[in-house]
Each structure stands twice: as C-alpha cells, then as structure tokens.
Design a protein around this motif. Sequence first.
Motif, PDB file in Angstrom:
ATOM      1  N   THR A 167      12.458  17.064  -4.386  1.00  0.00           N
ATOM      2  CA  THR A 167      12.502  16.181  -3.220  1.00  0.00           C
ATOM      3  C   THR A 167      11.113  15.707  -2.822  1.00  0.00           C
ATOM      4  OG1 THR A 167      12.349  18.059  -1.687  1.00  0.00           O
ATOM      5  CG2 THR A 167      14.552  17.365  -2.361  1.00  0.00           C
ATOM      6  N   GLU A 168      10.064  16.226  -3.470  1.00  0.00           N
ATOM      7  CA  GLU A 168       8.710  15.825  -3.116  1.00  0.00           C
ATOM      8  C   GLU A 168       8.441  14.376  -3.496  1.00  0.00           C
ATOM      9  OE1 GLU A 168       5.299  18.157  -3.890  1.00  0.00           O
ATOM     10  OE2 GLU A 168       6.391  20.044  -3.847  1.00  0.00           O
ATOM     11  N   GLU A 169       7.571  13.712  -2.717  1.00  0.00           N
ATOM     12  CA  GLU A 169       7.197  12.343  -3.016  1.00  0.00           C
ATOM     13  C   GLU A 169       6.416  12.303  -4.324  1.00  0.00           C
ATOM     14  OE1 GLU A 169       6.445  14.017  -0.327  1.00  0.00           O
ATOM     15  OE2 GLU A 169       7.741  13.181   1.213  1.00  0.00           O
ATOM     16  N   ARG A 170       6.682  11.280  -5.115  1.00  0.00           N
ATOM     17  CA  ARG A 170       6.005  11.185  -6.404  1.00  0.00           C
ATOM     18  C   ARG A 170       5.391   9.814  -6.630  1.00  0.00           C
ATOM     19  NH1 ARG A 170      10.675  10.713 -11.083  1.00  0.00           N
ATOM     20  NH2 ARG A 170      12.023   9.227 -10.015  1.00  0.00           N
ATOM     21  N   SER A 171       5.214   9.038  -5.572  1.00  0.00           N
ATOM     22  CA  SER A 171       4.626   7.713  -5.736  1.00  0.00           C
ATOM     23  C   SER A 171       3.697   7.398  -4.580  1.00  0.00           C
ATOM     24  CB  SER A 171       5.717   6.638  -5.832  1.00  0.00           C
ATOM     25  OG  SER A 171       6.468   6.577  -4.623  1.00  0.00           O
ATOM     26  N   VAL A 172       2.712   6.560  -4.871  1.00  0.00           N
ATOM     27  CA  VAL A 172       1.824   6.010  -3.858  1.00  0.00           C
ATOM     28  C   VAL A 172       2.081   4.512  -3.849  1.00  0.00           C
ATOM     29  CG1 VAL A 172      -0.556   5.600  -3.161  1.00  0.00           C
ATOM     30  CG2 VAL A 172       0.086   7.801  -4.163  1.00  0.00           C
ATOM     31  N   GLY A 173       2.808   4.052  -2.845  1.00  0.00           N
ATOM     32  CA  GLY A 173       3.222   2.665  -2.827  1.00  0.00           C
ATOM     33  C   GLY A 173       4.181   2.401  -3.975  1.00  0.00           C
ATOM     34  N   ASP A 174       3.854   1.437  -4.824  1.00  0.00           N
ATOM     35  CA  ASP A 174       4.692   1.092  -5.975  1.00  0.00           C
ATOM     36  C   ASP A 174       4.283   1.846  -7.244  1.00  0.00           C
ATOM     37  OD1 ASP A 174       6.057  -0.745  -4.390  1.00  0.00           O
ATOM     38  OD2 ASP A 174       4.657  -2.366  -4.875  1.00  0.00           O
ATOM     39  N   ILE A 193      -6.729  15.529   1.458  1.00  0.00           N
ATOM     40  CA  ILE A 193      -5.886  15.211   2.608  1.00  0.00           C
ATOM     41  C   ILE A 193      -5.422  13.762   2.552  1.00  0.00           C
ATOM     42  CG2 ILE A 193      -5.890  14.905   5.122  1.00  0.00           C
ATOM     43  CD1 ILE A 193      -7.719  17.367   5.279  1.00  0.00           C
ATOM     44  N   VAL A 194      -6.343  12.853   2.222  1.00  0.00           N
ATOM     45  CA  VAL A 194      -5.988  11.435   2.101  1.00  0.00           C
ATOM     46  C   VAL A 194      -4.920  11.249   1.026  1.00  0.00           C
ATOM     47  CG1 VAL A 194      -6.835   9.187   1.317  1.00  0.00           C
ATOM     48  CG2 VAL A 194      -8.142  10.488   2.994  1.00  0.00           C
ATOM     49  N   TYR A 195      -5.088  11.899  -0.105  1.00  0.00           N
ATOM     50  CA  TYR A 195      -4.111  11.804  -1.192  1.00  0.00           C
ATOM     51  C   TYR A 195      -2.732  12.290  -0.738  1.00  0.00           C
ATOM     52  CZ  TYR A 195      -1.665  13.135  -5.486  1.00  0.00           C
ATOM     53  OH  TYR A 195      -0.718  13.307  -6.465  1.00  0.00           O
ATOM     54  N   LEU A 196      -2.681  13.424  -0.054  1.00  0.00           N
ATOM     55  CA  LEU A 196      -1.404  13.958   0.419  1.00  0.00           C
ATOM     56  C   LEU A 196      -0.767  13.044   1.460  1.00  0.00           C
ATOM     57  CD1 LEU A 196      -2.372  17.744   0.688  1.00  0.00           C
ATOM     58  CD2 LEU A 196      -0.804  16.702  -0.970  1.00  0.00           C
ATOM     59  N   LEU A 197      -1.587  12.415   2.298  1.00  0.00           N
ATOM     60  CA  LEU A 197      -1.057  11.474   3.286  1.00  0.00           C
ATOM     61  C   LEU A 197      -0.486  10.228   2.617  1.00  0.00           C
ATOM     62  CD1 LEU A 197      -3.786  11.647   6.094  1.00  0.00           C
ATOM     63  CD2 LEU A 197      -1.435  12.496   6.230  1.00  0.00           C
ATOM     64  N   LEU A 236       0.996   9.984  -0.115  1.00  0.00           N
ATOM     65  CA  LEU A 236       2.307  10.274  -0.687  1.00  0.00           C
ATOM     66  C   LEU A 236       3.425  10.111   0.337  1.00  0.00           C
ATOM     67  CD1 LEU A 236       1.460  13.445  -2.816  1.00  0.00           C
ATOM     68  CD2 LEU A 236       1.969  11.152  -3.674  1.00  0.00           C
ATOM     69  N   ARG A 237       3.064  10.144   1.628  1.00  0.00           N
ATOM     70  CA  ARG A 237       4.059  10.071   2.691  1.00  0.00           C
ATOM     71  C   ARG A 237       4.142   8.699   3.341  1.00  0.00           C
ATOM     72  NH1 ARG A 237       7.978  13.516   3.655  1.00  0.00           N
ATOM     73  NH2 ARG A 237       7.743  13.313   5.900  1.00  0.00           N
ATOM     74  N   SER A 242       4.626   4.718   3.586  1.00  0.00           N
ATOM     75  CA  SER A 242       5.343   3.645   2.896  1.00  0.00           C
ATOM     76  C   SER A 242       4.728   2.270   3.150  1.00  0.00           C
ATOM     77  CB  SER A 242       6.813   3.632   3.331  1.00  0.00           C
ATOM     78  OG  SER A 242       6.918   3.472   4.742  1.00  0.00           O
ATOM     79  N   ARG A 243       4.031   2.106   4.258  1.00  0.00           N
ATOM     80  CA  ARG A 243       3.460   0.798   4.591  1.00  0.00           C
ATOM     81  C   ARG A 243       2.081   0.627   3.964  1.00  0.00           C
ATOM     82  NH1 ARG A 243       3.123   0.038  10.711  1.00  0.00           N
ATOM     83  NH2 ARG A 243       2.594  -2.084  10.023  1.00  0.00           N
ATOM     84  N   ARG A 244       1.842  -0.518   3.347  1.00  0.00           N
ATOM     85  CA  ARG A 244       0.565  -0.755   2.678  1.00  0.00           C
ATOM     86  C   ARG A 244      -0.595  -0.713   3.665  1.00  0.00           C
ATOM     87  NH1 ARG A 244      -0.089  -5.734  -1.377  1.00  0.00           N
ATOM     88  NH2 ARG A 244       1.267  -4.321  -2.539  1.00  0.00           N
ATOM     89  N   VAL A 245      -0.422  -1.307   4.829  1.00  0.00           N
ATOM     90  CA  VAL A 245      -1.518  -1.349   5.797  1.00  0.00           C
ATOM     91  C   VAL A 245      -1.910   0.057   6.225  1.00  0.00           C
ATOM     92  CG1 VAL A 245       0.033  -1.590   7.797  1.00  0.00           C
ATOM     93  CG2 VAL A 245      -2.339  -2.414   7.942  1.00  0.00           C
ATOM     94  N   THR A 246      -0.935   0.952   6.346  1.00  0.00           N
ATOM     95  CA  THR A 246      -1.220   2.337   6.714  1.00  0.00           C
ATOM     96  C   THR A 246      -1.982   3.045   5.606  1.00  0.00           C
ATOM     97  OG1 THR A 246       0.836   2.382   7.994  1.00  0.00           O
ATOM     98  CG2 THR A 246      -0.220   4.490   7.554  1.00  0.00           C
ATOM     99  N   ARG A 247      -1.592   2.790   4.368  1.00  0.00           N
ATOM    100  CA  ARG A 247      -2.294   3.402   3.238  1.00  0.00           C
ATOM    101  C   ARG A 247      -3.730   2.913   3.156  1.00  0.00           C
ATOM    102  NH1 ARG A 247       2.525   1.976   0.554  1.00  0.00           N
ATOM    103  NH2 ARG A 247       1.423   0.375  -0.656  1.00  0.00           N
ATOM    104  N   VAL A 248      -3.921   1.611   3.380  1.00  0.00           N
ATOM    105  CA  VAL A 248      -5.276   1.053   3.325  1.00  0.00           C
ATOM    106  C   VAL A 248      -6.154   1.688   4.392  1.00  0.00           C
ATOM    107  CG1 VAL A 248      -6.648  -1.024   3.697  1.00  0.00           C
ATOM    108  CG2 VAL A 248      -4.598  -1.131   2.273  1.00  0.00           C
ATOM    109  N   TRP A 249      -5.642   1.785   5.609  1.00  0.00           N
ATOM    110  CA  TRP A 249      -6.429   2.371   6.694  1.00  0.00           C
ATOM    111  C   TRP A 249      -6.713   3.849   6.455  1.00  0.00           C
ATOM    112  CZ3 TRP A 249      -9.600   0.391   9.927  1.00  0.00           C
ATOM    113  CH2 TRP A 249      -9.433  -0.914  10.387  1.00  0.00           C
ATOM    114  N   THR A 250      -5.762   4.548   5.858  1.00  0.00           N
ATOM    115  CA  THR A 250      -5.978   5.960   5.539  1.00  0.00           C
ATOM    116  C   THR A 250      -7.145   6.115   4.569  1.00  0.00           C
ATOM    117  OG1 THR A 250      -3.647   6.502   5.877  1.00  0.00           O
ATOM    118  CG2 THR A 250      -4.934   8.041   4.560  1.00  0.00           C
ATOM    119  N   VAL A 251      -7.168   5.283   3.525  1.00  0.00           N
ATOM    120  CA  VAL A 251      -8.252   5.344   2.542  1.00  0.00           C
ATOM    121  C   VAL A 251      -9.576   4.941   3.176  1.00  0.00           C
ATOM    122  CG1 VAL A 251      -9.137   4.348   0.399  1.00  0.00           C
ATOM    123  CG2 VAL A 251      -6.719   4.947   0.581  1.00  0.00           C
ATOM    124  N   VAL A 252      -9.565   3.876   3.976  1.00  0.00           N
ATOM    125  CA  VAL A 252     -10.798   3.389   4.608  1.00  0.00           C
ATOM    126  C   VAL A 252     -11.380   4.445   5.544  1.00  0.00           C
ATOM    127  CG1 VAL A 252     -11.734   1.728   6.270  1.00  0.00           C
ATOM    128  CG2 VAL A 252     -10.259   0.941   4.409  1.00  0.00           C
TER     129      VAL A 252
END
Length: 268
Positions: A8-15, A189-193, A195-196, A198-208
């Motif tokens: 059940t664990e997430e296995r993708s980052v975005g697409d 921590i960023v990598y684990l976040l 995985l959770r 789904s929104r691209r803008v959220t992923r971008v801000w997490t990395v930034v």
Amino acid sequence: MDDEAARTEERSVGDVDLTTWRTRAGRASATVWTRLGDRFGALPLLIVTLVIGIGIAAVCTWIASEVYDAVREADDVAVLDRPVLDWMMTLRSPGLDTAVTWWTNVAGTIGMPIVALGFLVGFTIQRRAWTPVVLLVAASTGSLLMTIAGKDLIGRARPPLADAVPPYEHSPSFPSGHTLNATVVVGTIVYLLLLRESRRVTRVWTVVLGAVFVVSIGLSRVYLGHHWLTDVLAAWALGLAWLALVITAHRLYLTAVHRRPGDVHRAS
C-alpha cells in the motif's frame, strides 16, 4: 510491517513510477533485488542494503578526502576559501550574527535530531509503516559516520578564531557536519514528503524549501567563520551522494514489493 502491507506504500513521485527502471543496469539490479526480496523479505533486504550503503559512503568519504588533499596541494578550489570568508565578514552585524547563529543551530547536534524525530513520528503515525524509520535512521547514521570519518582523515583546522563568531567550535573543519547532516536528513524528509504529495505545485515548493534550507545552512557555516567554503562544498557533494544511495535502496525495495522479476524486465 510485512511485505504484504508494504504494497500500500506510495511508489511514485508525480507521474514517475519509482519501480520502473529505464537503464539496463537498473533493470538487472531490480531483477536480482526482487528475487532476493521474494526469498528473504523486502524490508530485511532494505536494511542490509542500507548497511552496505553506509560502508560505500565511508569509502566515498575516504576518496573525497584524497581528492581534497590533491585540490589543496594544487591550490585550486581552495583558493576561494580566504576571499569568500573575507567577503562574508563584511556582511556581519550584531543582529545578523545572532539570527544566523540561531538558524545554523537548527542543523546542529541538538536541532537536527529534533527535526528528524518530529518528522519520523509523523511519518510513522500517518503511514503506519516502518520504512520511513529505516530510511531516516540509516540516512542519519550514514551522514554522522561520514562526518566523523572525514574529520579524522583530514584533520583540517577551522578558520582562525579571530575571524569567527562565538560560540567557537574546535573540532576539525572538513567536512562541515551541519551541512552534511542537513543535506542528508532534510533530503530524505523531502523525498518521503514527495511520495505523499499529488499536486505539482506542492512538490515544487517542497523541493525549493528543502533546497533553500540546505543551502542556507551551508552558507551560514561560512558566514560565521566556522568552516571554509571547501568544507561546505564537500559536505554538499558527500551528502547528495549518500542521499542518492538511500533513495536508490528504497526504489529497489519498492520494486521488490510491487513487482515480480518478469515485470522488471518488461519495464521500459
């Protein structure tokens, strides 16, 4: 958590499906890993892989120390150390010194474990999985050992105390432990976040935000006169290398959990 629950664990980052390997070497490694996971269990194999990875990280630290010695003898990148520190000193003021000291302590021996523990508890409760615990503990252990090994191998002196902002530090300077640990722990921590999210803008801000934190911690070490620039550059490089190993180990784990050997070969 057993392997069945791990499905059940997430296995993708975005697409991007992390269980898909696009290189021949990646597919070959994933196939071997999947077969071993079927036999011994994916989570125990992940732990063993990370332990082996820590050994590889230690070797990388030794190699980095040898490269650093060569650079120092050639007076190449190290020629920037003194000018950069001198420029940083022109930016100092009592208020800014206090603020930067507070900020750099977030990545210190007390601050960073608190940050890691906070996210660790959150990940464990939210996901009800042991994988985040294994990844963060292994990542932190590896970065700590790399810091200790690097300091013992090089024994480089820190900038003169006259050029530093108190409180002073007296351990060897190479590499910057604050920078290395921040790179690895926050990177994990960023990598684990990701995985959770789904929104691209959220992923971008997490990395930034993660990148800004890591870069600012490194620069704070030079600003305070606690490290030379090359100490910080080496810490970033070592931290990213170890982080890449941790993420690769987790990708292999996810592959073993979600796929069979034949599926790996069919992935393009």
